[in-house]
Design a protein around this motif. Sequence first.
Motif, PDB file in Angstrom:
ATOM      1  N   THR A   8       9.515  30.633  49.883  1.00 46.31           N
ATOM      2  CA  THR A   8       9.482  29.720  51.033  1.00 46.31           C
ATOM      3  C   THR A   8       9.231  28.270  50.644  1.00 46.31           C
ATOM      4  O   THR A   8       9.163  27.402  51.523  1.00 46.31           O
ATOM      5  N   HIS A   9       9.071  28.003  49.344  1.00 49.39           N
ATOM      6  CA  HIS A   9       8.737  26.621  48.973  1.00 49.39           C
ATOM      7  C   HIS A   9       9.108  26.356  47.520  1.00 49.39           C
ATOM      8  O   HIS A   9       8.388  26.756  46.609  1.00 49.39           O
ATOM      9  N   ALA A  10      10.238  25.690  47.303  1.00 48.83           N
ATOM     10  CA  ALA A  10      10.647  25.366  45.937  1.00 48.83           C
ATOM     11  C   ALA A  10      11.412  24.049  45.927  1.00 48.83           C
ATOM     12  O   ALA A  10      12.339  23.858  46.711  1.00 48.83           O
ATOM     13  N   HIS A  11      11.002  23.153  45.025  1.00 46.36           N
ATOM     14  CA  HIS A  11      11.676  21.853  44.898  1.00 46.36           C
ATOM     15  C   HIS A  11      12.689  21.933  43.752  1.00 46.36           C
ATOM     16  O   HIS A  11      12.603  21.184  42.783  1.00 46.36           O
ATOM     17  N   LEU A  12      13.636  22.860  43.869  1.00 47.63           N
ATOM     18  CA  LEU A  12      14.579  23.090  42.766  1.00 47.63           C
ATOM     19  C   LEU A  12      15.590  21.964  42.595  1.00 47.63           C
ATOM     20  O   LEU A  12      16.345  21.956  41.628  1.00 47.63           O
ATOM     21  N   LEU A  38      13.938  24.923  50.681  1.00 46.10           N
ATOM     22  CA  LEU A  38      13.735  23.665  49.964  1.00 46.10           C
ATOM     23  C   LEU A  38      13.035  22.648  50.861  1.00 46.10           C
ATOM     24  O   LEU A  38      13.655  22.096  51.769  1.00 46.10           O
ATOM     25  N   PRO A  39      11.751  22.369  50.627  1.00 48.52           N
ATOM     26  CA  PRO A  39      11.070  21.334  51.407  1.00 48.52           C
ATOM     27  C   PRO A  39      11.401  19.951  50.842  1.00 48.52           C
ATOM     28  O   PRO A  39      11.495  19.778  49.628  1.00 48.52           O
ATOM     29  N   ASN A  40      11.557  18.984  51.734  1.00 49.10           N
ATOM     30  CA  ASN A  40      11.891  17.636  51.277  1.00 49.10           C
ATOM     31  C   ASN A  40      10.622  16.870  50.866  1.00 49.10           C
ATOM     32  O   ASN A  40       9.502  17.280  51.167  1.00 49.10           O
ATOM     33  N   GLY A  95       9.429  19.632  56.958  1.00 49.51           N
ATOM     34  CA  GLY A  95       8.485  19.693  55.861  1.00 49.51           C
ATOM     35  C   GLY A  95       9.014  19.020  54.612  1.00 49.51           C
ATOM     36  O   GLY A  95      10.188  18.722  54.527  1.00 49.51           O
ATOM     37  N   GLU A  96       8.120  18.753  53.605  1.00 49.49           N
ATOM     38  CA  GLU A  96       6.766  19.129  53.909  1.00 49.49           C
ATOM     39  C   GLU A  96       5.991  17.937  54.441  1.00 49.49           C
ATOM     40  O   GLU A  96       6.225  16.806  54.034  1.00 49.49           O
ATOM     41  N   ILE A  97       5.055  18.220  55.337  1.00 51.87           N
ATOM     42  CA  ILE A  97       4.280  17.179  55.999  1.00 51.87           C
ATOM     43  C   ILE A  97       2.801  17.538  55.869  1.00 51.87           C
ATOM     44  O   ILE A  97       2.465  18.661  55.500  1.00 51.87           O
ATOM     45  N   PHE A 156       1.215  27.140  56.334  1.00 52.65           N
ATOM     46  CA  PHE A 156       0.290  26.347  55.538  1.00 52.65           C
ATOM     47  C   PHE A 156       0.640  26.622  54.084  1.00 52.65           C
ATOM     48  O   PHE A 156       0.294  27.668  53.538  1.00 52.65           O
ATOM     49  N   HIS A 157       1.335  25.667  53.477  1.00 47.73           N
ATOM     50  CA  HIS A 157       1.860  25.867  52.139  1.00 47.73           C
ATOM     51  C   HIS A 157       0.746  25.740  51.094  1.00 47.73           C
ATOM     52  O   HIS A 157      -0.192  24.970  51.274  1.00 47.73           O
ATOM     53  N   ALA A 158       0.835  26.539  50.020  1.00 47.49           N
ATOM     54  CA  ALA A 158      -0.152  26.567  48.938  1.00 47.49           C
ATOM     55  C   ALA A 158      -1.568  26.624  49.500  1.00 47.49           C
ATOM     56  O   ALA A 158      -2.432  25.834  49.132  1.00 47.49           O
ATOM     57  N   THR A 205       6.594  29.564  45.601  1.00 39.93           N
ATOM     58  CA  THR A 205       6.254  29.156  44.234  1.00 39.93           C
ATOM     59  C   THR A 205       5.765  27.711  44.159  1.00 39.93           C
ATOM     60  O   THR A 205       4.914  27.389  43.359  1.00 39.93           O
ATOM     61  N   ASP A 206       6.335  26.814  44.992  1.00 41.77           N
ATOM     62  CA  ASP A 206       6.119  25.365  44.856  1.00 41.77           C
ATOM     63  C   ASP A 206       6.722  24.865  43.534  1.00 41.77           C
ATOM     64  O   ASP A 206       6.260  23.893  42.962  1.00 41.77           O
ATOM     65  N   SER A 207       7.751  25.539  43.044  1.00 39.79           N
ATOM     66  CA  SER A 207       8.431  25.097  41.818  1.00 39.79           C
ATOM     67  C   SER A 207       8.798  23.619  41.936  1.00 39.79           C
ATOM     68  O   SER A 207       9.214  23.183  43.000  1.00 39.79           O
TER      69      SER A 207
HETATM   70 ZN   LIG Z   1       5.896  21.167  47.822  1.00 41.64          ZN
END
Ligand SMILES: [Zn+2]
Length: 260
Positions: A8-12, A38-40, A95-97, A156-158, A205-207
């Motif tokens: 649900t969260h990767a900056h690939l 992909l969150p901006n 997101g992400e905000i 709520f990410h990470a 992951t928050d990659s």
């Molecule tokens: Zn992020």
Amino acid sequence: MSVTYIDTHAHLYLSEFDNDRDRVIDIAMHKGVKKILLPNIDSSSIGPMNNLASAYPGVCYPMIGLHPTSVKDGYREELNIVESELGKGHYIGVGEIGIDLYWDKQHLSEQCQAFSDQLDLSLRFNLPVIIHARESFNEILEILQGYRNKGLKGIFHAFTGTPEIAWQVIEMGFLLGIGGILTYKNSTLHEVVRETDLKNLVLETDSPYLAPVPFRGKRNESGYIPHIAEFIKQIKNIPLDEVAGITTRNVLELCSLNHD
Ligand SMILES: [Zn+2]
């Protein structure tokens, strides 16, 4: 039936993946990670993010928002861009905000304003929000109090809070994004995962950041998602396909996505 997951969260789209982006996504898909959200970050990342999403339809999905660490003096112009991007209709979340007081305490009032402005946008466009909270749970929860019963939903990410904060956040209608932090020693997340229900959790992951043990400190990749699921399986003592199935369903429902 094969086990499938969603990151649900990767900056690939970031430059860390410029040399092997396709390979990273290929590995993830072979490990069962069938969708990657992909969150901006800010206006500079919108192009690369949308390019990646277009290259992988049905796999990579873009979200649009202004990251709290990119909230500076000129943030209103950035928010105008977010708003006009939302009008294009292909984003699946805002997101992400959020608020980040670890990297920047100077712009707290601007961060609070940008956060609530983007919560308003998520309601207007009927999209879930991806919340980044770093050393800022009090500030974020206070702002969210003003949005009770308005239909706000999101992740709520990470998540790094205590079980008490977890319950507050869940009670407000949010899911907890669980990633590499769960694998770090002394993390309070073990307790959070043990005490909450799978229907409140999603995987992330928050990659390229926050790689799980034993890859900690190295570049994170979406292919490590099953590794996070394995930790949850052991903490909750339930089958892996239950972890995969329920966390996947949570995301599909939240973002109104289809399975395939
Ligand atoms: Zn992020």
